[in-house]
Scaffold this motif. Structure first.
Motif: not given
Length: 220
Positions: A1-10, A14-25
């Motif tokens: 059965m394929p792993y499905r990400r929970t909403e909290s994981v998603i 997303a928050a970590r990706e945004q933190a990277i982009l904020d740092a790059a900005r």
């Protein structure tokens, strides 16, 4: 059965990706696009370098997404300002002035994401940003023309010309220094906005009135 990400994981990812982009900005705002490097961005974001690479396998990927992220913020701000205006001509003036004021508040960042030499892979993101700015202005111009507030004209030529005038006049290499002086910054934004409105066929008296009513504060 394929792993499905929970909403909290998603949300966490997303928050970590945004933190990277904020740092790059922040890095781009301080040192231009050349300062956007994986290691300092990771340090500023407070995460491991390897984690950044999981989101952005190469610097070019990070730069392209940074440009897209900044573009989204700027377009949202323009639309919000235009949407709060009482009429089509004041909406156009608000969109122009909002972009100009926000670019002036972080000139190095604006130049970095729109014109500073960088990886060739960033060119497509930059073209998309400029095209989106032009499209937003074209929509405002078309409404103003239909309502009789602007003379008939080819907006597919006029809108890119306005974008170019704002870039060169306010944040390009030949733009005058304002030395972080709020009065000089406001005057520069007003002058550029007046130039754009006059070029589109707005009479001086009306153009002055429109610009005088605009709240030209710093970016949020």
């Amino acid at each position: 059965m394929p792993y499905r990400r929970t909403e909290s994981v998603i949300r966490r990812l997303a928050a970590r990706e945004q933190a990277i982009l904020d740092a790059a900005r922040i890095e781009a705002a301080r040192g231009g696009m050349a300062a956007v490097q994986i290691i300092p961005v990771a340090g500023r974001a407070g995460i491991a370098t390897g984690t950044v690479y999981r989101y952005f396998p190469a610097k070019a990927d990070l730069v392209s997404q940074l440009i897209a992220d900044v573009a989204e913020r700027e377009l949202d701000a323009m639309r919000a300002a235009a949407g709060a205006a009482p009429g089509p001509l004041s909406a156009l003036a608000a969109a122009i002035a909002t972009f100009a004021a926000r670019a002036m508040s972080e000139r190095k960042l604006a130049w970095a994401v729109m014109a500073e030499p960088a990886e060739p892979e960033a060119d497509a993101a930059r073209r998309d940003f400029r095209a989106a700015l032009s499209d937003e202005l074209q929509q405002r111009m078309r409404v103003a023309i239909v309502r009789g507030y602007l003379p008939g004209q080819d907006v597919t030529i006029a809108a890119p010309a306005i974008v170019g005038a704002l870039l060169e006049g306010l944040i390009g290499p030949m733009a005058p220094a304002v030395d972080d002086d709020p009065a000089k910054t406001r005057e520069a934004v007003q002058t550029a906005t007046l130039l754009c409105l006059r070029a589109l066929g707005v009479g001086d008296a009306r153009a002055f009135g429109l610009v005088a009513q605009l709240p030209l504060g710093r970016r949020d």
